[in-house]
Motif scaffolding. Structure first.
Motif, PDB file in Angstrom:
ATOM      1  N   ASN A  91       0.842  -1.189   0.000  1.00 42.41           N
ATOM      2  CA  ASN A  91       0.000   0.000   0.000  1.00 42.41           C
ATOM      3  C   ASN A  91       0.880   1.242   0.000  1.00 42.41           C
ATOM      4  OD1 ASN A  91      -2.023   1.914   0.380  1.00 42.41           O
ATOM      5  ND2 ASN A  91      -1.910   1.736   2.612  1.00 42.41           N
ATOM      6  N   TRP A  92       0.686   2.106  -1.030  1.00 35.41           N
ATOM      7  CA  TRP A  92       1.454   3.338  -1.126  1.00 35.41           C
ATOM      8  C   TRP A  92       0.543   4.571  -1.139  1.00 35.41           C
ATOM      9  CZ3 TRP A  92       2.707  -1.177  -3.494  1.00 35.41           C
ATOM     10  CH2 TRP A  92       3.981  -1.697  -3.217  1.00 35.41           C
ATOM     11  N   GLN A  98       3.259   3.132   5.223  1.00 38.29           N
ATOM     12  CA  GLN A  98       3.307   2.199   4.107  1.00 38.29           C
ATOM     13  C   GLN A  98       3.689   0.801   4.568  1.00 38.29           C
ATOM     14  OE1 GLN A  98       5.707   3.514   0.817  1.00 38.29           O
ATOM     15  NE2 GLN A  98       4.820   5.567   0.789  1.00 38.29           N
ATOM     16  N   SER A 100       4.515  -3.399   2.717  1.00 38.00           N
ATOM     17  CA  SER A 100       4.634  -4.230   1.522  1.00 38.00           C
ATOM     18  C   SER A 100       5.099  -5.620   1.914  1.00 38.00           C
ATOM     19  CB  SER A 100       5.607  -3.610   0.508  1.00 38.00           C
ATOM     20  OG  SER A 100       6.866  -3.366   1.094  1.00 38.00           O
ATOM     21  N   CYS A 138      -0.044  -0.383   9.278  1.00 32.26           N
ATOM     22  CA  CYS A 138      -0.460   0.278   8.023  1.00 32.26           C
ATOM     23  C   CYS A 138      -1.287  -0.603   7.096  1.00 32.26           C
ATOM     24  CB  CYS A 138       0.746   0.807   7.238  1.00 32.26           C
ATOM     25  SG  CYS A 138       1.757   1.977   8.168  1.00 32.26           S
TER      26      CYS A 138
END
Length: 264
Positions: A91-92, A98, A100, A138
């Motif tokens: 998710n950016w 953030q 990943s 996040c």
């Protein structure tokens, strides 16, 4: 008097020939050293080495507060990419928060940062995903759609098919073969086959994530066999090194066919 000079002249000529031969030998056989790339041979990003990892069930977790959280996160992403990990989800949408998930074969990394808080989980892919149900920041992989990011193995397979098709378009068949030349001690993926031209040409294709890695792999192989020929090319976000072993005339024909915008 003249006869006494003759041995000296012969000696001088021989000395010159020896020097010229030594220069030629040095120029032809000397291989310019190539420095080893920083990440060569590693399977884990070194930027995370200094973190405190705690064993929790089947995974290891690093949970820390640091002013450099965003830098550690960013450097981890770069190094994971260079080490052959593929992004699975992330998710950016929020610059300050953030996460990943990165996967390579049977190993995975979950990374996340929020301000000065940095969290990472490592272990087998399924174990890491399961651990993010309790330990997360996040976002969680199971709450997001997977990203269809190709692995190094898939990318090299595509490049191998491209090379094989290009050869077959020129009426040269490709078959199974064994690589008998030198092999670097590290690579992200490899493929090998034999090209049926002349006496036959052995082909080895190696995938790397940077030009420095490709140059070092070529250097290692050249040190063991000066008779090898090499081509390089782009393979999506990676670099491919192609080593050719065979009779010079046969290898030259393969080089002429494969030289182009994708392979050089």
């Amino acid at each position: 008097m003249g006869m006494s000079r003759f041995p000296k002249i012969i000696g001088l000529i021989l000395a010159v020939l020896i020097v010229l031969s030594a220069v030629w030998y040095w120029e032809y056989y000397r291989i310019e050293p190539v420095p080893k790339p920083p990440l060569w041979g590693l399977s884990d990003p070194p930027v995370l080495d200094n973190l405190t990892w705690v064993k929790v069930g089947d995974v290891e977790i690093a949970n820390t507060t640091t002013q450099a959280a965003s830098r550690v996160y960013g450097d981890s992403l770069k190094q994971l990419k260079l080490l052959g990990y593929s992004i699975n989800s992330g998710n950016w949408s929020n610059i300050s928060c953030q996460w990943s998930l990165w996967v390579k074969a049977e190993k995975a990394y979950y990374l996340a940062y929020n301000g000065t808080h940095f969290l990472s989980i490592r272990g087998k892919p399924n174990d890491v995903i399961n651990a993010t149900e309790e330990h997360w920041l996040c976002g969680r992989p199971l709450d997001s759609s997977p990203i269809k990011s190709p692995t190094p193995e898939i990318i090299l397979l595509r490049q191998t098919m491209y090379v094989a098709n290009k050869l077959m378009e020129n009426n040269i068949s490709v078959g199974a073969g064994t690589w008998t030349g030198p092999m670097p001690d590290w690579y992200l993926s490899k493929m090998n086959f034999k090209v049926n031209v002349g006496d036959g040409v052995e082909v080895l294709m190696l995938l790397y994530s940077s030009e420095d890695q490709v140059k070092y792999a070529e250097y290692l192989m050249k040190k063991e066999d000066r008779g090898l020929h090499f081509l390089q090319g782009d393979a999506e976000d990676y670099r491919v090194l192609i080593a050719l072993k065979g009779r010079k005339a046969d290898v030259r024909k393969i080089e002429e066919i494969l030289s182009g915008p994708s392979i050089r």
